[in-house]
Write an enzyme that holds these catalytic residues in place. Sequence first.
Site, PDB file in Angstrom:
ATOM      1  N   PRO A  79     -13.623 -31.682  49.849  1.00 39.16           N
ATOM      2  CA  PRO A  79     -13.532 -30.266  49.471  1.00 39.16           C
ATOM      3  C   PRO A  79     -14.458 -30.000  48.278  1.00 39.16           C
ATOM      4  O   PRO A  79     -15.040 -30.932  47.723  1.00 39.16           O
ATOM      5  CB  PRO A  79     -12.076 -30.141  49.024  1.00 39.16           C
TER       6      PRO A  79
ATOM      7  N   ALA B  56      -9.328 -24.522  45.863  1.00 38.53           N
ATOM      8  CA  ALA B  56      -9.967 -25.559  46.672  1.00 38.53           C
ATOM      9  C   ALA B  56      -9.730 -25.304  48.146  1.00 38.53           C
ATOM     10  O   ALA B  56      -8.916 -24.461  48.520  1.00 38.53           O
ATOM     11  CB  ALA B  56      -9.414 -26.922  46.295  1.00 38.53           C
ATOM     12  N   ASN B  57     -10.447 -26.030  48.958  1.00 37.30           N
ATOM     13  CA  ASN B  57     -10.209 -26.038  50.397  1.00 37.30           C
ATOM     14  C   ASN B  57      -9.414 -27.289  50.740  1.00 37.30           C
ATOM     15  O   ASN B  57      -9.552 -28.314  50.080  1.00 37.30           O
ATOM     16  CB  ASN B  57     -11.537 -26.103  51.146  1.00 37.30           C
ATOM     17  N   ARG B  58      -8.628 -27.220  51.786  1.00 34.71           N
ATOM     18  CA  ARG B  58      -7.868 -28.365  52.254  1.00 34.71           C
ATOM     19  C   ARG B  58      -8.803 -29.298  53.015  1.00 34.71           C
ATOM     20  O   ARG B  58      -9.299 -28.936  54.069  1.00 34.71           O
ATOM     21  CB  ARG B  58      -6.810 -27.878  53.234  1.00 34.71           C
ATOM     22  N   SER B  59      -9.088 -30.443  52.456  1.00 37.90           N
ATOM     23  CA  SER B  59      -9.922 -31.429  53.148  1.00 37.90           C
ATOM     24  C   SER B  59      -9.650 -32.778  52.534  1.00 37.90           C
ATOM     25  O   SER B  59      -9.695 -32.936  51.315  1.00 37.90           O
ATOM     26  CB  SER B  59     -11.406 -31.095  52.970  1.00 37.90           C
TER      27      SER B  59
END
Length: 225
Positions: free
Chosen positions: A17, A29-32
């Site tokens: 992310p 944030a992005n979920r990764s």
Amino acid sequence: PSRGPLSGRHIIVTSGPTHEPIDPVRYIANRSSGQQGTAIAAELRKLGARVSFVTGPAEVPPPEGVEVIAVTTAREMRDAVEAALPADAAVMAAAVADWRVSNASAQKIKKDGSGQFPVLEFAENPDILAWISKLAKDRPHLVVGFAAETDDVLHHAQQKRQRKGCDWIVANDVSPSTGIMGGHENAVILITAEGTESWPRLEKTEVARRLAERIANKMNNPAQT
Ligand code: C5P
């Protein structure tokens, strides 16, 4: 010196992310998890490539044998990718935050009991995949993007390939019911100029192995899909 079908090739892989600060202690944030990007970098390395692995704050450690460039924000990721050029191929597996907080605070925002809450303003982040795909000078021969979609996966991913200008899109359905996000398996559709291919549900490491093999074939026989 590395041997294998990708020896002598330089490949940039983005992964994980990005974190975009709100203040020194908070971020969006992005979920990764970084699993798929990490697995791809590992497989490209196994095939002999020199890999520049540009990674945001991922949950999994980077693979052995690659050059790790650790970044936090989307803008840092773009700058790191630019600094790693030229490359023969680029695989953009990162989940980049589309926006950053434009009024981020240099100090921790205090919960002051006033009943007034902070208001975040956003600015658009660079689209690294679109940017690298449209480079006039130094465009990698093969640019691979990802499309994580929750509905009408094929249609949205085909449009994304056109819009971003990349050569291939690896599309997947990340609806919560699939358990793909953060899980160990992935079910992807590979979209190229020649058409689309649905792969069965596979371990992310196996998706990575097949994709790396495809990349090696393409780089060594450019006329082939
Ligand atoms: O537009 P979307 O985020 O769905 O596109 C996904 C693809 O674009 C992925 O390959 C991702 O790594 C890449 N991307 C990027 N920079 C952004 C947003 C997405 O490289 N700012």
